[in-house]
Design a protein around this motif. Structure first.
Motif, PDB file in Angstrom:
ATOM      1  N   ARG A  32       0.795  -1.127   0.084  1.00 37.45           N
ATOM      2  CA  ARG A  32      -0.035   0.121  -0.200  1.00 37.45           C
ATOM      3  C   ARG A  32       0.934   1.203   0.195  1.00 37.45           C
ATOM      4  NH1 ARG A  32      -5.618   0.169   2.910  1.00 37.45           N
ATOM      5  NH2 ARG A  32      -5.765  -1.278   1.158  1.00 37.45           N
ATOM      6  N   PRO A  33       0.685   2.270  -0.806  1.00 42.15           N
ATOM      7  CA  PRO A  33       1.375   3.344  -0.997  1.00 42.15           C
ATOM      8  C   PRO A  33       1.609   4.104   0.341  1.00 42.15           C
ATOM      9  CG  PRO A  33       0.071   3.449  -2.908  1.00 42.15           C
ATOM     10  CD  PRO A  33      -0.363   2.201  -1.855  1.00 42.15           C
ATOM     11  N   VAL A  34       2.780   4.560   0.621  1.00 45.08           N
ATOM     12  CA  VAL A  34       2.690   5.378   2.010  1.00 45.08           C
ATOM     13  C   VAL A  34       2.890   6.852   1.571  1.00 45.08           C
ATOM     14  CG1 VAL A  34       4.248   5.953   3.963  1.00 45.08           C
ATOM     15  CG2 VAL A  34       4.053   3.451   3.091  1.00 45.08           C
ATOM     16  N   GLY A  35       2.083   7.684   2.139  1.00 42.66           N
ATOM     17  CA  GLY A  35       1.949   9.348   1.842  1.00 42.66           C
ATOM     18  C   GLY A  35       0.604   9.543   1.333  1.00 42.66           C
ATOM     19  N   THR A  36       0.324  10.900   0.955  1.00 43.36           N
ATOM     20  CA  THR A  36      -0.747  11.101   0.420  1.00 43.36           C
ATOM     21  C   THR A  36      -1.322  10.881  -1.060  1.00 43.36           C
ATOM     22  OG1 THR A  36       0.262  13.259  -0.441  1.00 43.36           O
ATOM     23  CG2 THR A  36      -0.859  13.345   1.767  1.00 43.36           C
ATOM     24  N   LEU A  37      -2.354  10.403  -0.989  1.00 44.54           N
ATOM     25  CA  LEU A  37      -2.964   9.760  -2.397  1.00 44.54           C
ATOM     26  C   LEU A  37      -4.265  10.843  -3.028  1.00 44.54           C
ATOM     27  CD1 LEU A  37      -3.460   7.535  -4.421  1.00 44.54           C
ATOM     28  CD2 LEU A  37      -4.860   6.481  -2.777  1.00 44.54           C
ATOM     29  N   ALA A  38      -3.979  11.157  -4.023  1.00 48.09           N
ATOM     30  CA  ALA A  38      -5.243  11.820  -4.851  1.00 48.09           C
ATOM     31  C   ALA A  38      -5.478  10.926  -5.910  1.00 48.09           C
ATOM     32  CB  ALA A  38      -4.642  13.065  -5.284  1.00 48.09           C
ATOM     33  N   VAL A  39      -7.049  10.908  -6.085  1.00 44.66           N
ATOM     34  CA  VAL A  39      -7.542   9.873  -7.054  1.00 44.66           C
ATOM     35  C   VAL A  39      -8.244  10.566  -8.070  1.00 44.66           C
ATOM     36  CG1 VAL A  39      -9.451   7.923  -7.381  1.00 44.66           C
ATOM     37  CG2 VAL A  39      -7.946   8.190  -5.485  1.00 44.66           C
ATOM     38  N   ALA A  40      -7.890  10.700  -9.460  1.00 44.92           N
ATOM     39  CA  ALA A  40      -8.329  11.224 -10.601  1.00 44.92           C
ATOM     40  C   ALA A  40      -9.713  10.782 -10.875  1.00 44.92           C
ATOM     41  CB  ALA A  40      -7.423  11.638 -11.757  1.00 44.92           C
ATOM     42  N   GLY A  41     -10.507  11.551 -11.457  1.00 46.80           N
ATOM     43  CA  GLY A  41     -11.872  11.035 -12.209  1.00 46.80           C
ATOM     44  C   GLY A  41     -11.415  10.440 -13.283  1.00 46.80           C
ATOM     45  N   PHE A  42     -12.188   9.512 -13.679  1.00 45.04           N
ATOM     46  CA  PHE A  42     -12.083   8.666 -14.935  1.00 45.04           C
ATOM     47  C   PHE A  42     -12.174   9.573 -16.050  1.00 45.04           C
ATOM     48  CE2 PHE A  42     -12.917   4.639 -13.040  1.00 45.04           C
ATOM     49  CZ  PHE A  42     -12.283   3.963 -14.167  1.00 45.04           C
ATOM     50  N   THR A  43     -11.232   9.407 -17.061  1.00 43.47           N
ATOM     51  CA  THR A  43     -11.311  10.280 -18.212  1.00 43.47           C
ATOM     52  C   THR A  43     -11.221   9.294 -19.527  1.00 43.47           C
ATOM     53  OG1 THR A  43      -8.668  10.078 -18.375  1.00 43.47           O
ATOM     54  CG2 THR A  43      -9.680  12.190 -17.546  1.00 43.47           C
ATOM     55  N   ASN A  44     -11.615   9.843 -20.474  1.00 40.91           N
ATOM     56  CA  ASN A  44     -11.906   8.813 -21.767  1.00 40.91           C
ATOM     57  C   ASN A  44     -11.289   9.437 -23.084  1.00 40.91           C
ATOM     58  OD1 ASN A  44     -14.636   8.560 -24.158  1.00 40.91           O
ATOM     59  ND2 ASN A  44     -13.157   7.234 -23.924  1.00 40.91           N
ATOM     60  N   PRO A  45      -9.722   8.993 -22.925  1.00 43.84           N
ATOM     61  CA  PRO A  45      -9.101   9.602 -24.192  1.00 43.84           C
ATOM     62  C   PRO A  45      -9.772   9.222 -25.516  1.00 43.84           C
ATOM     63  CG  PRO A  45      -7.680   8.280 -22.494  1.00 43.84           C
ATOM     64  CD  PRO A  45      -9.104   8.012 -22.071  1.00 43.84           C
ATOM     65  N   MET A  46      -9.630  10.222 -26.355  1.00 42.09           N
ATOM     66  CA  MET A  46     -10.405   9.763 -27.725  1.00 42.09           C
ATOM     67  C   MET A  46      -9.101   9.493 -28.774  1.00 42.09           C
ATOM     68  SD  MET A  46     -13.356  10.281 -27.436  1.00 42.09           S
ATOM     69  CE  MET A  46     -14.047  11.104 -29.222  1.00 42.09           C
ATOM     70  N   PHE A  47      -7.989   9.979 -28.583  1.00 46.12           N
ATOM     71  CA  PHE A  47      -6.753   9.669 -29.486  1.00 46.12           C
ATOM     72  C   PHE A  47      -5.662   9.043 -28.920  1.00 46.12           C
ATOM     73  CE2 PHE A  47      -9.311  13.210 -30.699  1.00 46.12           C
ATOM     74  CZ  PHE A  47     -10.009  12.776 -31.989  1.00 46.12           C
ATOM     75  N   ASN A  48      -4.898   8.455 -29.395  1.00 44.34           N
ATOM     76  CA  ASN A  48      -3.778   7.730 -28.783  1.00 44.34           C
ATOM     77  C   ASN A  48      -2.834   8.415 -28.183  1.00 44.34           C
ATOM     78  OD1 ASN A  48      -4.203   4.858 -29.666  1.00 44.34           O
ATOM     79  ND2 ASN A  48      -3.755   5.613 -31.615  1.00 44.34           N
ATOM     80  N   ALA A  91     -14.031  14.187  -6.864  1.00 40.04           N
ATOM     81  CA  ALA A  91     -14.528  15.267  -7.241  1.00 40.04           C
ATOM     82  C   ALA A  91     -13.818  16.375  -6.979  1.00 40.04           C
ATOM     83  CB  ALA A  91     -15.883  15.206  -6.296  1.00 40.04           C
ATOM     84  N   ILE A  92     -12.822  16.042  -5.897  1.00 41.66           N
ATOM     85  CA  ILE A  92     -11.691  17.467  -5.683  1.00 41.66           C
ATOM     86  C   ILE A  92     -10.680  17.446  -6.679  1.00 41.66           C
ATOM     87  CG2 ILE A  92     -10.226  18.024  -3.931  1.00 41.66           C
ATOM     88  CD1 ILE A  92     -13.051  18.254  -3.024  1.00 41.66           C
ATOM     89  N   THR A  93     -10.200  16.171  -7.016  1.00 42.68           N
ATOM     90  CA  THR A  93      -8.873  16.118  -7.857  1.00 42.68           C
ATOM     91  C   THR A  93      -9.415  16.661  -9.478  1.00 42.68           C
ATOM     92  OG1 THR A  93      -8.287  14.200  -6.927  1.00 42.68           O
ATOM     93  CG2 THR A  93      -7.130  14.723  -9.068  1.00 42.68           C
ATOM     94  N   ARG A  94     -10.888  16.620  -9.732  1.00 39.35           N
ATOM     95  CA  ARG A  94     -11.109  16.950 -10.966  1.00 39.35           C
ATOM     96  C   ARG A  94     -10.852  18.543 -11.126  1.00 39.35           C
ATOM     97  NH1 ARG A  94     -13.663  14.262 -14.928  1.00 39.35           N
ATOM     98  NH2 ARG A  94     -14.316  12.568 -13.201  1.00 39.35           N
ATOM     99  N   LEU A 129      -3.470   8.223  -8.567  1.00 36.45           N
ATOM    100  CA  LEU A 129      -4.389   7.299  -9.171  1.00 36.45           C
ATOM    101  C   LEU A 129      -5.043   7.785 -10.523  1.00 36.45           C
ATOM    102  CD1 LEU A 129      -5.133   4.053  -9.382  1.00 36.45           C
ATOM    103  CD2 LEU A 129      -7.093   4.725  -8.111  1.00 36.45           C
ATOM    104  N   VAL A 130      -4.708   7.335 -11.559  1.00 38.59           N
ATOM    105  CA  VAL A 130      -5.247   7.850 -13.049  1.00 38.59           C
ATOM    106  C   VAL A 130      -6.113   6.808 -13.721  1.00 38.59           C
ATOM    107  CG1 VAL A 130      -4.725   8.966 -15.301  1.00 38.59           C
ATOM    108  CG2 VAL A 130      -3.242   9.483 -13.201  1.00 38.59           C
ATOM    109  N   PRO A 131      -7.313   6.747 -13.658  1.00 43.03           N
ATOM    110  CA  PRO A 131      -8.123   5.718 -14.239  1.00 43.03           C
ATOM    111  C   PRO A 131      -8.755   6.273 -15.619  1.00 43.03           C
ATOM    112  CG  PRO A 131      -9.552   6.941 -12.614  1.00 43.03           C
ATOM    113  CD  PRO A 131      -8.166   7.614 -12.553  1.00 43.03           C
ATOM    114  N   GLN A 132      -8.475   5.315 -16.425  1.00 39.32           N
ATOM    115  CA  GLN A 132      -9.022   5.792 -18.063  1.00 39.32           C
ATOM    116  C   GLN A 132      -9.822   4.625 -18.535  1.00 39.32           C
ATOM    117  OE1 GLN A 132      -5.151   6.806 -19.993  1.00 39.32           O
ATOM    118  NE2 GLN A 132      -5.485   9.159 -19.375  1.00 39.32           N
ATOM    119  N   VAL A 133     -10.856   5.131 -19.331  1.00 43.38           N
ATOM    120  CA  VAL A 133     -11.614   3.934 -19.968  1.00 43.38           C
ATOM    121  C   VAL A 133     -11.438   4.149 -21.443  1.00 43.38           C
ATOM    122  CG1 VAL A 133     -13.840   5.489 -19.841  1.00 43.38           C
ATOM    123  CG2 VAL A 133     -14.021   3.000 -20.492  1.00 43.38           C
ATOM    124  N   LEU A 134     -10.922   3.289 -22.100  1.00 41.23           N
ATOM    125  CA  LEU A 134     -10.489   3.322 -23.487  1.00 41.23           C
ATOM    126  C   LEU A 134     -11.480   2.882 -24.494  1.00 41.23           C
ATOM    127  CD1 LEU A 134      -6.796   2.204 -23.061  1.00 41.23           C
ATOM    128  CD2 LEU A 134      -7.921   4.387 -22.470  1.00 41.23           C
TER     129      LEU A 134
END
Length: 218
Positions: A32-48, A91-94, A129-134
């Protein structure tokens, strides 16, 4: 009668391969990462060029914004189920995601990485943490297994970024299109775990988040 015996043979063959399926206890986890964690909102990349790694199955195919919002909710729920509570939520990271912009420096992949590092620095986080739906294809048709359906198909990436050291700790890549048992006996374990029926794209996404976050130690 022949059909009955064929079904019996399929079931027996499925049971034979169940022991070879990966269980959650076999997933290779990060500490488990030690330190502060920010979680990004899901993004939907459209291009490579918007990706941190890999390639899109199809460029220029957007995912419904309602799906993106539901994925954010599922992400928060899964983190809570795993006992991860002390972090900056999507909601905050966004807010930082909307402030920061892609910079024109180096290759486009370098610009994408620099963007997410900037988001992490904006959040004053040690890890991001960066989540992406492709790719997102919903299930259409009956729930019972048959061939007159459009199966659910999902491609999701999860990245854990060490903001201070400017590196990607690990990338989790989930790419699955559900198949009937008769087409892939090696997936018998998943078939029975899913109740022997077609599942929705969101159910596939929940599997991706549950297993992927565990691999990331989250």
């Amino acid at each position: 009668m022949k059909r009955f015996f064929l079904q019996i043979l399929l079931c027996l063959a499925a049971l034979m391969v169940l022991g070879g399926c990966q269980s959650k206890s076999e997933i290779v986890k990060l500490p488990r990462p030690v330190g502060t964690l920010a979680v990004a909102g899901f993004t939907n990349p459209m291009f490579n060029w918007e990706l941190l790694a890999g390639y899109l199955p199809h460029e220029g195919q957007p995912v419904n914004k309602r799906v993106i919002r539901e994925l954010d909710q599922k992400l928060v729920q899964t983190l809570g189920k795993h006992g991860v509570t002390a972090y900056a939520r999507p909601a905050i990271t966004r807010q930082c995601q909307e402030i920061e912009v892609f910079e024109n420096m180096g290759s486009k992949r370098e610009a994408a990485f620099s963007y997410w590092i900037s988001v992490g620095e904006c959040m004053a986080a040690d890890y991001l943490l960066v989540p992406q739906v492709l790719f997102w294809q919903p299930h259409r048709g009956m729930k019972k297994p048959n061939y007159n359906v459009q199966p659910a198909s999902v491609v999701i990436d999860l990245y854990l970024i060490d903001v201070n050291n400017k590196r990607i700790v690990r990338r989790i890549h989930f790419d699955e299109t559900q198949q009937p048992l008769s087409e892939n006996m090696l997936e018998a374990g998943k078939f029975f775990e899913r109740g022997g029926k077609w599942v929705s794209a969101m159910e596939l996404a929940e599997e991706a988040l549950d297993n992927g976050l565990m691999e990331l130690g989250l």
